[in-house]
Design a protein around this motif. Structure first.
Motif, mmCIF file in Angstrom:
data_model
loop_
_atom_site.group_PDB
_atom_site.id
_atom_site.type_symbol
_atom_site.label_atom_id
_atom_site.label_comp_id
_atom_site.label_asym_id
_atom_site.label_seq_id
_atom_site.Cartn_x
_atom_site.Cartn_y
_atom_site.Cartn_z
ATOM 1 N N ALA A 226 0.828 -1.212 0.000
ATOM 2 C CA ALA A 226 0.000 0.000 0.000
ATOM 3 C C ALA A 226 0.863 1.263 0.000
ATOM 4 O O ALA A 226 1.912 1.306 0.641
ATOM 5 C CB ALA A 226 -0.922 0.002 1.206
ATOM 6 N N PRO A 227 0.440 2.304 -0.730
ATOM 7 C CA PRO A 227 1.167 3.574 -0.686
ATOM 8 C C PRO A 227 1.020 4.226 0.681
ATOM 9 O O PRO A 227 0.123 3.883 1.452
ATOM 10 C CB PRO A 227 0.486 4.408 -1.771
ATOM 11 N N LYS A 228 1.884 5.185 0.985
ATOM 12 C CA LYS A 228 1.800 5.882 2.272
ATOM 13 C C LYS A 228 0.720 6.959 2.279
ATOM 14 O O LYS A 228 0.116 7.232 3.307
ATOM 15 C CB LYS A 228 3.165 6.490 2.623
ATOM 16 N N LEU A 229 0.500 7.586 1.116
ATOM 17 C CA LEU A 229 -0.561 8.587 1.051
ATOM 18 C C LEU A 229 -1.919 7.912 1.168
ATOM 19 O O LEU A 229 -2.204 6.932 0.481
ATOM 20 C CB LEU A 229 -0.489 9.355 -0.277
ATOM 21 N N GLU A 230 -2.751 8.448 2.052
ATOM 22 C CA GLU A 230 -4.094 7.885 2.249
ATOM 23 C C GLU A 230 -5.084 8.423 1.223
ATOM 24 O O GLU A 230 -5.987 7.710 0.787
ATOM 25 C CB GLU A 230 -4.612 8.260 3.657
ATOM 26 N N LYS A 231 -4.906 9.681 0.850
ATOM 27 C CA LYS A 231 -5.887 10.343 -0.017
ATOM 28 C C LYS A 231 -5.166 11.336 -0.924
ATOM 29 O O LYS A 231 -4.248 12.037 -0.496
ATOM 30 C CB LYS A 231 -6.924 11.074 0.854
ATOM 31 N N VAL A 232 -5.599 11.394 -2.180
ATOM 32 C CA VAL A 232 -5.043 12.340 -3.145
ATOM 33 C C VAL A 232 -6.198 13.073 -3.814
ATOM 34 O O VAL A 232 -7.162 12.448 -4.265
ATOM 35 C CB VAL A 232 -4.203 11.626 -4.218
ATOM 36 N N THR A 233 -6.101 14.398 -3.866
ATOM 37 C CA THR A 233 -7.123 15.210 -4.519
ATOM 38 C C THR A 233 -6.506 15.979 -5.678
ATOM 39 O O THR A 233 -5.488 16.659 -5.509
ATOM 40 C CB THR A 233 -7.763 16.201 -3.535
ATOM 41 N N PHE A 234 -7.095 15.849 -6.846
ATOM 42 C CA PHE A 234 -6.709 16.632 -8.021
ATOM 43 C C PHE A 234 -7.699 17.783 -8.115
ATOM 44 O O PHE A 234 -8.852 17.591 -8.517
ATOM 45 C CB PHE A 234 -6.758 15.775 -9.289
ATOM 46 N N LYS A 235 -7.274 18.955 -7.704
ATOM 47 C CA LYS A 235 -8.156 20.108 -7.582
ATOM 48 C C LYS A 235 -8.032 21.008 -8.814
ATOM 49 O O LYS A 235 -6.928 21.398 -9.204
ATOM 50 C CB LYS A 235 -7.780 20.910 -6.323
#
Length: 519
Positions: A226-235
């Motif tokens: 699993a990646p370390k980032l929990e959530k990614v937002t493309f704003k």
């Protein structure tokens, strides 16, 4: 819990004010926010990336633009990938490959991988994906990637055999391209992957609010861990100046494609890291070959002589590389001697041609995407064309609409770009200028049998030296025919908050968030 939160918040606020009053110099509240309110080691593993344009869609098969691919690259994966440091191609979803002969590719696949919907990644999924990409009914924008393929067969659950109509030198480059990413057959048959993507990648799709944002979450079951980032937002932030302000306040942690006019502002910012490297993208002015006088060599020569690209490149402040060659220095097939073939700035020659051919006072429609780079090119070239007697009317539009209008030929001249994700000259020339792709990825509708043959020969050859020679000939043919005016080759850039670690950008401008974390 609420009591503890508000108590903590008050303490943090007092500390921030005390620090400011103590004159600790230039650190705004934004710096505290951007580095994480809980301190090193406890930063929320969430990242927001700001983009000036919305995605066109989220299916690798049905899109072909750099904005969409940045989301797609986090959700989907390809059989092969290009190492961001060495640019060498290596297996990814593939385990290995062999060539029993020059028209056969036997690809062994990794086992135990699942799509986000639980479907097994296997040879059937690869065949389904590639057959769909190749099917004319799909009308895939990058069907050209697999145009040489005769058949895709399943040898066993984890072995695919690809047979080509002729030897295809750039095959691995094509299979490493974002648009050749493998899709879930199950998901594709029951939902619209343009709106609800399903891949094997480190991040899973959560939602897309058109015009506002795309949200991804980590894939806990990712096959590499699993990646370390929990959530990614493309704003979506239409104005780059606003995006930079959001980077300062901590509302955004990552932006890329920095316009030159914002460079000094970026360099003055504290607590950010600025990344840049010479890249593969090419930016050029193209002529609509379906219309007069754009389909006349004399007119294209006049425009070529009228354009002083140095004036534009100087304004890029080091964020663009000057080159007259369509194939750039970082792309396979580049030959420095081709630099001398293109028409160079000579306004007197331009005026002479315009006078002789009766072009003086002619009005042309210039179609421009609403990105900072394209707008800047348009303004400079508009003024230069006016100086030699060609009136230019600029029509600017949003990215997705621009791509549609260009593909439909609703312009006279326009500015186009190509990221060169394969870093291979054949896969620059074939989609953009081969007659088979006119009205699809060939948005200038270029159609020349001699050029077509040279490109085909560059793709059919396996010997790298033969391929280079054919690409040199094709490149110089385009330049002599004034099919395009190269404005510059790209320098890829990114700015990240100091809390963001592990980001790598390759010369194509692509990046993966798999190894990224915040601290």
């Amino acid at each position: 819990m609420k009591k503890k939160y508000w108590s903590y918040l008050l303490s943090a606020l007092v500390l921030a004010v005390s620090t400011a009053l103590a004159g600790c110099g230039g650190k705004s509240a934004s710096n505290h926010a951007s580095s994480g309110s809980q301190g090193k080691g406890n930063v929320a593993q969430e990242l927001t990336y700001a983009t000036t344009s919305d995605v066109v869609g989220l299916s690798p098969t049905l899109t072909n633009d750099s904005v969409s691919s940045k989301v797609i690259d986090q959700v989907y994966e390809t059989l092969f990938v290009r190492d961001p440091k060495t640019m060498e191609i290596k297996p990814h979803l593939a385990e290995s490959y062999e060539n029993p002969n020059d028209k056969t590719w036997v690809i062994k696949l990794k086992q135990g991988i699942k799509f986000h919907d639980g479907t097994d990644f296997n040879a059937e999924a690869v065949k389904y994906t590639f057959d769909k990409l190749r099917d004319p009914k799909t009308a895939a924008p990058r069907a050209s990637l697999l145009e040489p393929v005769e058949s895709v067969e399943v040898k066993d659950d984890y072995t695919v055999v690809i047979t080509t109509k002729y030897p295809y030198g750039p095959m691995l480059s094509a299979l490493a391209h974002s648009n050749a990413a493998i899709i879930s057959p199950t998901a594709d048959q029951k939902q619209d992957l343009m709106k609800h993507p399903v891949g094997t990648g480190p991040f899973k799709f959560v939602e897309w609010v058109p015009g506002d944002h795309v949200t991804l979450e980590k894939n806990d079951d990712y096959w590499q861990g699993a990646p370390k980032l929990e959530k990614v937002t493309f704003k979506v932030v239409p104005e780059v100046t606003t995006a930079i302000s959001m980077l300062q306040t901590g509302d955004v942690q990552f932006i890329d494609n920095i316009p030159a006019e914002q460079l000094s502002r970026i360099e003055a910012m504290k607590n950010v890291q600025f990344i840049k490297k010479e890249g593969t993208p090419v930016y050029y002015l193209g002529f609509n070959m379906k219309k007069k006088p754009m389909n006349e060599l004399a007119f294209r020569q006049a425009v070529s002589y009228a354009i002083n690209k140095d004036e534009y490149i100087q304004q890029l402040k080091g964020l663009g590389v000057k080159s007259n060659s369509v194939i750039g220095p970082k792309v396979f097939g580049y030959d420095e001697s081709s630099e001398n073939v293109a028409y160079i700035y000579d306004p007197q020659k331009a005026k002479q041609l315009i006078e002789e051919q009766g072009y003086k006072g002619i009005a042309v429609k210039m179609l421009v995407a609403n990105t900072a780079a394209h707008r800047k090119m348009a303004e400079i070239v508009q003024a230069q064309l006016e100086e030699v007697g060609i009136h230019t009317e600029i029509e600017s539009m949003e990215w997705g609409t621009f791509l549609d209008s260009a593909r439909q030929g609703k312009y006279d001249i326009t500015f186009l770009s190509w990221a060169n994700l394969t870093a291979d000259g054949s896969e620059l020339f074939y989609p953009n200028f081969h007659s088979k792709n006119a009205g699809a990825t060939n948005r200038i509708f270029y159609n020349n049998p001699t050029f077509d043959k040279l490109v085909e020969e560059s793709r059919n050859a396996i010997d790298p030296e033969v391929r280079k020679q054919k690409l040199k000939e094709a490149n110089e043919f385009l330049l002599k025919d004034a099919a395009v005016v190269v404005m510059n080759h790209g320098v890829v850039t990114a700015v990240v908050d100091q809390s963001v670690k592990g980001l790598e950008i390759d010369p194509t401008g692509q990046w993966s968030l798999y190894h990224v974390h915040r601290e």
